[in-house]
Structure formats: C-alpha cells, structure tokens
Design an enzyme around this catalytic site. Structure first.
Site, short mmCIF file in Angstrom:
data_model
loop_
_atom_site.label_atom_id
_atom_site.label_comp_id
_atom_site.label_asym_id
_atom_site.label_seq_id
_atom_site.Cartn_x
_atom_site.Cartn_y
_atom_site.Cartn_z
N ARG A 21 0.86 -1.17 0.00
CA ARG A 21 0.00 0.00 0.00
C ARG A 21 0.90 1.23 0.00
O ARG A 21 2.03 1.18 0.48
CB ARG A 21 -0.86 0.02 1.25
CG ARG A 21 -0.04 0.07 2.55
CD ARG A 21 -0.95 0.07 3.76
NE ARG A 21 -1.80 -1.12 3.75
CZ ARG A 21 -2.94 -1.22 4.46
NH1 ARG A 21 -3.33 -0.22 5.22
NH2 ARG A 21 -3.65 -2.32 4.41
N ASP A 80 0.58 5.29 1.30
CA ASP A 80 -0.31 6.12 2.11
C ASP A 80 -1.11 7.09 1.24
O ASP A 80 -0.71 7.40 0.12
CB ASP A 80 0.50 6.97 3.11
CG ASP A 80 1.25 6.13 4.13
OD1 ASP A 80 0.99 4.92 4.21
OD2 ASP A 80 2.11 6.70 4.82
N ARG A 109 8.30 8.17 6.01
CA ARG A 109 7.85 9.50 6.46
C ARG A 109 8.34 9.81 7.88
O ARG A 109 8.67 10.96 8.19
CB ARG A 109 6.34 9.59 6.36
CG ARG A 109 5.84 9.60 4.91
CD ARG A 109 4.34 9.45 4.83
NE ARG A 109 3.65 10.51 5.57
CZ ARG A 109 2.35 10.47 5.87
NH1 ARG A 109 1.63 9.41 5.51
NH2 ARG A 109 1.80 11.46 6.52
#
Lengths: 271, 271
Positions: A50, A52, A207
């Site tokens: 995935r 974000d 991140r």
C-alpha cells in the site's frame, strides 16, 4: 488463465492511497475498474504494497489474473485509455502464476524531496516539501548512515503497523542536494532528494525517518540520536511523520528468476 | 511615492491569464488583492505582457506605485503570505519612476515542452504537451532557423492581435531533446524543450509557431514551409494554435540602466 503484472505511475494527490478500502477512492479501485471495462472481468489487483494517502508512485507494481487473450503489448495503451490522467500504466508483463507483487519483491526504493529555498517552486508544490529555513544537510547525511543495514525499525513505524515483526534491512540511503529551482547556493539552502532502498518498509516508515531527519537538519537533534532512537524501539522517541505528498515509490525489484521483461510490454522505463 | 517591480512565477492552470479582464480570475487580480491586504492601497499592476489563459510563468515581471515604506527585502515574503499557493513572488526590486515592465522590456524568453514518449509522465501532465507519436526533431530544428532575425509575424499571430504592426525580432530559438521520463531512446521519441527569445511576441505567437512546427515534426510540412508561411503574412497559412498549458514565460530582460537588482529583494533566481 494468465497472470499479468503492471508497472504503474500515479499522482497520489487525489487518492486515499493505492490499496482499496471501504468508501475509499483508491488507485486500486481505478485500475480494477479499467480492467473491467476492458475485459469484462472483475479482477482483484494485488500491489507490491500500500502507499499512504497522498503518496505518489513512478514504479508501483501490481498483478492480477485474467482469462483475457489480449496480447501483452496492448495492455498498457488499452488501460491508459480507460484510466484518469493521474494514473498511467507504464508497462505490462506476463508473469508465472506463482508470482506475487508483494511477496516476490526483494528491494523497494522510495524518494522524498525537500526544498529549503526561500520560496517554493509553484510547479513542484504538490510533490516537494518546502522547508523555508536552511537545513544542515551534512548532519542529515551523517544521521542516515545509522539506518544502513538490518535493524528493528519499531521506532520508525506507526503503532498501527500490523506486521508481525519490524526488522528490515536498508541497503542504501543517500541525500543529494542541488541548487533549488531558485538557483541559490547559500549554505543550507537547496533541493534535497532522499533516496532510500531496502528489502521492505513498514507503515509510515519513510515519512517518520524523514520527520526525524528534518529535526537533525534543524539542529534539534544530533546525527547520533538516530542510533539511539533505533535502539529504543519506541515510536515515541522518533520525530513526527513527514507530509505524504513529497514521497514517491520509485522502484520495486524482483529476482531474475521471474523473468519480468517490461520492454516486452513496450513500457516506458525511467529506472 | 515609490515604484516597485516584482518577479513573479505562477501556475496558470486555474487562471484566465495574467491580465485583469471583466469577470476574469486572473493573476493580476490576485496580486492586486495581496498588495491591498498588505498596504491598504488599491494599486494597478502593470505586467510585462499578458499571458494567455492557462499559460505559466517563472519570470513574469510586473510593477506598481506605492506610498508604502515597507523595506524592499520584505515584499516578497509578505506578499507570498497573502497569495494562493499557485502564485509566488520570487523577488521584489525598487525601480525608477519612469520604468515600465512592458515598455522597458528588451528581451523575452518563452519555453514550450513537448513529449513524444509513448505515455505521458503523470507528474508533468499539466505542464507538458504529450504527442504520442514520434516527431522529426531535426526537421523541426531546421524549420526554427527560418524564424531567426527580424520578420513580419502576421502569419503567426491571432487575427485578434491589437498591435499596430507585426514586425518582431527572434534572437534565439533552440529545440533541446532529452530522453523522456520514460528513458526511451527510440528515434523520434523524447522530451523536447523549445526555448525562444525575442524582442517581443504577438498574441498567440509562440503557440502558433509550435502548432506549425509540430506539423513539420509530423512530416505534414517541410522545414522550408516555415519561410513560405512567414512570407505570406497570412494567419491562415500557418498551423493550429498549440495548447497553452505547455507554455511558460521564463524571463523578461531590461537594460542595465534600470539597475534592477533582484538579489537586493532577496529573490530566488533560476535564470
């Protein structure tokens, strides 16, 4: 029955990430819809992972099974004609039935771009994080070195991570700095590109690494603090989660045994 | 009373061009509003020229008169704080009261970007014209040469042009081709950047030049047709007007006698 895998680029600005979710407007949903309108099949797409909400991709990989006999070289063009203009299939390849985009992946590379020029570049504002104050790029590079190799990255993942363990290996991590769109060459000002390659990344991992490195760049933490944060295996010890829109999944790599040949799919390849 | 001139970049995607017009959402309107909220003055901004709806700028120049005593180095930051994120003032400079952004300009440079890669780059889709078929770049370069020097560009301007005469001088015109975001090196495929510098440009002039050059690139016209089209002084002889969103006003130049020093305005300069 064939298995086809796609090399996909997308501007994640308007999506709730790659992977389908309840009520979510996702890249996976758009790809499955395009395949349905092309072949009439309701397929399930499996991505390499995935991304974000708001995160972009140049080299996301996703596979699906199909009964369609459409020649492999036609898939990219046919799907692009049925996709919104912020999603582009760059290539398609036929893969063995036991290939899996996520499980078979051996290396992934992400890029995060930060500019510390006085003013943002309007043409990059949706893809670059603008930090209006100067940054200590050398300290950030020094901090990055502590991440190389195999570590437990529990400090650098969201508590929402569902992975059974948090040990990952970082093979490369570089911070390249060039004069900004503004051409300024002042100390601490420029356009910095973080490129990080590993065998896998946890939820929010890149991140949180960037959010922590920015604190090092601002002088709020020392490069060696990165080692201490890793050792703590505690998310609370790391910095904030950096904004998603400056992050791009650049490349997903697979072993040669899978014989993936994007060129055969007439793909455009920028890696 | 002072006269201040601004170096402005903007993403023209959502504007009806630079210059104010009835009912138009323009860059000039946004700049005048930002100045009003900063100084309380309703000033009239004068740009170096209008840019068409959807056209971008990295180096538009515009001036205005003000009674404000705000130091010159504060203007860019103060205005950016009051502007939407698709308009950025890169620098401000104080200029003599007889300076005029349009009348004093001696050279302007525009850039137009075309990609002939198989698939568009999603991250550039709003700033680059995607031509999915290969182009004859050498023929396009040959055609460009006919435009150099002083000519009557009536064939390359809109019938709506309000200029008294259509004689302009082109100093430089280059077409640089690099592998596309797709890294492809196939004949006729790549990312082509047209850079054109002249003493002035007529309404739609660059876009009509590009629309005609694309026909040369497609083999529908020969390079020498450009000379014949110029000689005809008839808009109907040229090609279509190329799309606006791939055009950017890069730079406006003024004589040294005006003493414009963008650095004093703490500007970011990418030229």
């Amino acid at each position: 029955m064939r298995k086809i895998c796609l090399l996909v680029s997308y501007d994640g600005s308007d999506y709730y990430g790659f992977q389908s979710q309840p009520g979510g407007n996702t890249v996976q949903d758009k790809l499955e819809l395009a395949i349905r309108t092309l072949t009439g099949e309701q397929v399930a797409i499996h991505g390499s992972g995935r991304t974000d909400a708001g995160v972009h991709a140049r080299g996301q990989v996703a596979h699906f099974r199909t009964e369609s006999r459409i020649p492999i070289e036609r898939w990219a063009l046919a799907l692009n004609a049925r996709l919104p203009d912020d999603i582009v299939v760059r290539a398609a390849a036929e893969v063995p039935l036991d290939f899996h985009s996520r499980i078979s992946a051996i290396r992934k590379t992400y890029r995060y771009v930060i500019t510390s020029c006085r003013f943002p570049d309007v043409f990059e504002r949706k893809y670059v994080f603008h930090h209006p104050a100067p940054l200590r790029f050398d300290a950030m590079r020094e901090g990055l070195q502590h991440l190389l190799g195999e570590h437990d990255f529990s400090s650098f993942t969201s508590p929402l991570s569902t992975k059974p363990h948090h040990v990952r290996t970082i093979y490369e991590a570089t911070l390249a700095v060039e004069p900004g769109g503004d051409g300024s060459v002042e100390e601490g000002r420029g356009r910095a590109t973080l490129t990080i390659t590993g065998n896998g990344f946890l939820y929010n991992m890149v991140r949180i690494i960037v959010g922590t490195l920015l604190q090092v760049g601002e002088g709020k933490r020392t490069p060696d603090d990165i080692a201490a944060i890793l050792a703590a295996q505690n998310r609370a010890k790391a910095g904030p989660t950096a904004v998603p829109y400056a992050l791009t999944l650049m490349r997903v790599e697979y072993g040669a045994e899978w014989g993936i040949d994007w060129r055969a799919g007439r793909g455009s390849l920028n890696f």
